[in-house]
Scaffold this active site. Structure first.
Site, PDB file in Angstrom:
ATOM      1  N   HIS A  23     -20.225  77.663  16.593  1.00  9.12           N
ATOM      2  CA  HIS A  23     -20.696  79.052  16.674  1.00  9.12           C
ATOM      3  C   HIS A  23     -21.997  79.116  17.471  1.00  9.12           C
ATOM      4  CE1 HIS A  23     -18.936  78.759  12.413  1.00  9.12           C
ATOM      5  NE2 HIS A  23     -17.997  79.297  13.158  1.00  9.12           N
ATOM      6  N   CYS A 128       0.029  79.561  11.044  1.00  9.58           N
ATOM      7  CA  CYS A 128      -1.106  78.699  10.685  1.00  9.58           C
ATOM      8  C   CYS A 128      -2.263  79.597  10.249  1.00  9.58           C
ATOM      9  CB  CYS A 128      -1.542  77.825  11.862  1.00  9.58           C
ATOM     10  SG  CYS A 128      -3.093  76.948  11.507  1.00  9.58           S
ATOM     11  N   HIS A 148      -5.490  72.338  13.651  1.00 13.15           N
ATOM     12  CA  HIS A 148      -5.826  72.095  12.240  1.00 13.15           C
ATOM     13  C   HIS A 148      -5.065  70.932  11.637  1.00 13.15           C
ATOM     14  CE1 HIS A 148      -7.303  76.188  13.003  1.00 13.15           C
ATOM     15  NE2 HIS A 148      -8.260  75.826  12.175  1.00 13.15           N
ATOM     16  N   LYS A 294     -12.734  65.781  14.416  1.00 14.14           N
ATOM     17  CA  LYS A 294     -13.115  67.191  14.341  1.00 14.14           C
ATOM     18  C   LYS A 294     -14.261  67.393  13.336  1.00 14.14           C
ATOM     19  CE  LYS A 294     -10.828  71.605  13.584  1.00 14.14           C
ATOM     20  NZ  LYS A 294     -10.765  72.367  14.811  1.00 14.14           N
TER      21      LYS A 294
HETATM   22  N1  MSP Z   1     -12.750  84.895  14.718  1.00 18.18           N
HETATM   23  C1  MSP Z   1     -12.201  84.155  15.800  1.00 18.18           C
HETATM   24  C2  MSP Z   1     -12.619  84.772  17.132  1.00 18.18           C
HETATM   25  C3  MSP Z   1     -12.317  86.218  17.279  1.00 18.18           C
HETATM   26  S1  MSP Z   1     -12.932  86.870  18.765  1.00 18.18           S
HETATM   27  C4  MSP Z   1     -12.386  88.441  18.785  1.00 18.18           C
HETATM   28  C5  MSP Z   1     -12.663  82.703  15.728  1.00 18.18           C
HETATM   29  N2  MSP Z   1     -13.745  82.454  15.001  1.00 18.18           N
HETATM   30  S2  MSP Z   1     -14.367  81.011  14.702  1.00 18.18           S
HETATM   31  O1  MSP Z   1     -15.515  81.265  13.891  1.00 18.18           O
HETATM   32  O2  MSP Z   1     -13.387  80.139  14.173  1.00 18.18           O
HETATM   33  O3  MSP Z   1     -14.781  80.379  16.059  1.00 18.18           O
HETATM   34  C6  MSP Z   1     -15.658  81.008  16.914  1.00 18.18           C
HETATM   35  C7  MSP Z   1     -15.927  80.207  18.158  1.00 18.18           C
HETATM   36  O4  MSP Z   1     -16.507  78.946  17.832  1.00 18.18           O
HETATM   37  C8  MSP Z   1     -14.685  79.903  18.992  1.00 18.18           C
HETATM   38  O5  MSP Z   1     -14.948  80.261  20.337  1.00 18.18           O
HETATM   39  C9  MSP Z   1     -14.534  78.427  18.898  1.00 18.18           C
HETATM   40  O6  MSP Z   1     -14.041  77.886  20.093  1.00 18.18           O
HETATM   41  C10 MSP Z   1     -15.965  77.994  18.697  1.00 18.18           C
HETATM   42  N3  MSP Z   1     -16.022  76.645  18.150  1.00 18.18           N
HETATM   43  C11 MSP Z   1     -15.691  76.245  16.889  1.00 18.18           C
HETATM   44  N4  MSP Z   1     -15.846  74.890  16.836  1.00 18.18           N
HETATM   45  C12 MSP Z   1     -16.257  74.416  18.035  1.00 18.18           C
HETATM   46  C13 MSP Z   1     -16.750  73.197  18.503  1.00 18.18           C
HETATM   47  N5  MSP Z   1     -16.712  72.099  17.765  1.00 18.18           N
HETATM   48  N6  MSP Z   1     -17.288  73.161  19.756  1.00 18.18           N
HETATM   49  C14 MSP Z   1     -17.460  74.296  20.517  1.00 18.18           C
HETATM   50  N7  MSP Z   1     -17.025  75.461  20.097  1.00 18.18           N
HETATM   51  C15 MSP Z   1     -16.165  75.514  18.985  1.00 18.18           C
HETATM   52  O7  MSP Z   1     -12.042  81.864  16.350  1.00 18.18           O
END
Ligand code: MSP
Length: 509
Positions: A23, A128, A148, A294
């Site tokens: 995030h 999922c 996942h 992960k």
């Molecule tokens: N709620 C959805 C997005 C909706 S947009 C209308 C979602 N949320 S999330 O909280 O799971 O992820 C948000 C962002 O964090 C995503 O762009 C995701 O790619 C990013 N990341 C989550 N883990 C990550 C890493 N380890 N590295 C970089 N970014 C990754 O998806």
């Protein structure tokens, strides 16, 4: 084009987890882009927020033993507090439970339904919950979700469907004709490949009997809206609410590669159905990988931004994230690598340069800046910083943040060599060389001022501190186009040095 306004969005974060590295990275990039373009006179509007409906959140709330909204309030507040602590700026924070957003989603659903783009049907599919989407058999790896690593649940029920496939050809043609709509190009090619197979229609409802935590369909109260159909609309609902819909065609979405399909296929077809233009650009980042695989709560390797800030300072964390990942590619997160960058680039190249210059200023001139008298070496130093600015600007426009920083650090290397080669500490022993020593230090103070300005979007706190150490008012930081030699009034006094970045010797691994 510096004159065109810019609308930058981050993904909306699910409120099932506390803010972590993934995030943070997306939000950091939004902050960097906003600071960078504002400094260059462009008007920028940034949006972030939280994604609060759906199975995933309902399950997290149930696990916490509270109502979904109570849970969402808490975690959404945590995101806001974290961004505040990190000094990430944004212009608006949207929650998908905000009443204006709910009304907007219902309005769009009504419109699309009325025009015949939504139909009722029965469906059987593999779902999922982690991704909050159905998977086609061929997308699975060994029968599991590739992200996942769990087998999806088979769901069979009657639902509403959006005629996504009706827009497939139009979308394919648009993406083929516009090579920069999705960047980096590898992701565009991935999307084009998906679009050359039938994409099917999109199931956009969930029966309340199974899931009630969502936006009720305006045309059937037995159903709530599929969470992605709800969440994607935030990018427009926020602008509509704020009376800034004019910004929409300039939208740049920052997203991670795991949510590419939702943003490159669901979202543009939804926009087409809603009669809205496409976003300007989809900017796709890779993932931060952890050595142990992960990042996950169960593995206990979740990187929390505030821990990193407490341990290394916000700017060192920012620098590492921006310097060690090439936009679009994956990178491995390692605190050892962070500390190496901190010691080499920040404490040594930048920190030492600043301390040496400011210390000599104190020792030889009680901090009072001396007149310039440029010779060839000085002109070369100036040229190195002029090149850095040009190169840095070009790289940020291409989202190559790591290259942008590399360019600035090349100029800092030049400045460090300049100190060695001009050797003011040796010259200072000869009283006749005093004016030259003063001129050298003035050149270096200019180099530090330009460094502060160019570094500001990436290292805002350092830029502020460096500006203060140079004895300049904060407003000078914004004057990017102020010519070399004109920043300091005559008789100006620089402050005594303070370490910008203490070296870190021990890495907790
Ligand atoms: N709620 C959805 C997005 C909706 S947009 C209308 C979602 N949320 S999330 O909280 O799971 O992820 C948000 C962002 O964090 C995503 O762009 C995701 O790619 C990013 N990341 C989550 N883990 C990550 C890493 N380890 N590295 C970089 N970014 C990754 O998806």
């Amino acid at each position: 084009m510096a004159s065109e306004p810019l609308y930058v969005t981050t993904p909306l974060f699910y409120v099932n987890a506390e803010p972590h590295l993934g995030h943070t990275y997306a939000t950091l990039l939004g902050d960097v882009l906003a600071r960078f373009w504002r400094a260059r006179g462009r008007s920028v509007f940034t949006l972030t927020g939280t994604d609060e409906h759906g199975d995933k959140i309902a399950q997290a709330a149930a696990a916490a033993g509270v109502e979904p909204k109570v849970h969402a309030d808490r975690v959404s507040g945590l995101f806001r507090a974290t961004w505040e602590e990190m000094d990430f700026r944004y212009d608006h924070f949207i929650r998908t439970t905000d009443p204006y957003h709910v009304a907007f989603v219902r309005h769009v659903l009504d419109r699309i339904h009325t025009q015949g783009d939504i139909y009722f049907g029965s469906y059987r599919g593999l779902y999922c919950v982690g991704c909050e989407r159905f998977y086609q058999e061929r997308e699975l790896v060994d029968g599991r979700c590739p992200d996942h690593r769990v087998a999806p649940t088979e769901i069979a029920e009657e639902n509403y469907f959006f005629r996504m496939q009706a827009y497939q050809e139009r979308l394919l043609a648009a993406l083929e004709a516009e090579p920069d709509r999705i960047t980096p190009d590898g992701y565009r090619r991935e999307v084009l490949a998906l679009l050359r197979e039938p994409i099917g229609d999109l199931c956009i409802s969930r029966p309340k009997s199974r899931l009630s935590w969502g936006i009720e369909l305006p045309f059937d109260a037995r159903y709530v809206t599929y969470v992605w159909f709800d969440a994607l609309l935030n990018y427009v609902s926020a602008l509509d609410h704020l009376g800034r819909i004019d910004l929409w065609p300039t939208a740049h979405h920052l997203i991670g590669k795991d949510i590419l399909k939702a943003h490159a296929i669901f979202w543009p077809t939804m926009l087409m159905a809603a009669g809205l233009p496409l976003y300007r650009r989809l900017c796709v980042t890779g993932h931060w990988q952890m050595q142990q695989g992960k990042m996950s709560k169960s593995l206990g390797n979740v990187v929390r931004p505030l821990d990193m800030k407490a341990r290394y300072g916000a700017d060192a964390f920012r620098y590492y994230l921006l310097r060690d990942m090439a936009f679009g590619q994956d990178a491995e997160f390692s605190e050892t690598a962070l500390v190496t960058r901190l010691n080499a680039d920040l404490a040594n190249s930048l920190g030492n340069l600043a301390s040496r210059v400011l210390a000599m200023q104190q020792r030889y001139f009680q901090g009072i800046l001396q007149p310039l008298a440029p010779v060839a070496q000085d002109i070369a130093l100036r040229a190195a910083f002029a090149t850095a600015r040009q190169t840095l600007d070009g790289h940020v426009a291409e989202l190559a943040f790591h290259r942008a920083l590399e360019a600035l650090w090349r100029a800092l290397d030049h400045a460090n060599r300049y100190v060695v080669e001009t050797a003011p500490f040796t010259l200072a022993k000869d009283p006749a060389q005093r004016p030259r020593v003063g001129a050298i230090l003035h050149e270096l103070c200019e180099a530090l001022r330009i460094t502060a300005q160019l570094a500001e979007p990436f290292l805002p706190e350092t830029a502020r501190r460096l500006t203060a150490l140079l004895g300049l008012p904060a407003t000078r930081l914004a004057e990017l186009d102020l010519p070399w030699g004109e920043a300091f009034p005559s008789g100006h006094r620089t402050a005594p040095p303070e370490p910008l970045f203490p070296r870190v010797e021990v890495v907790p691994e």
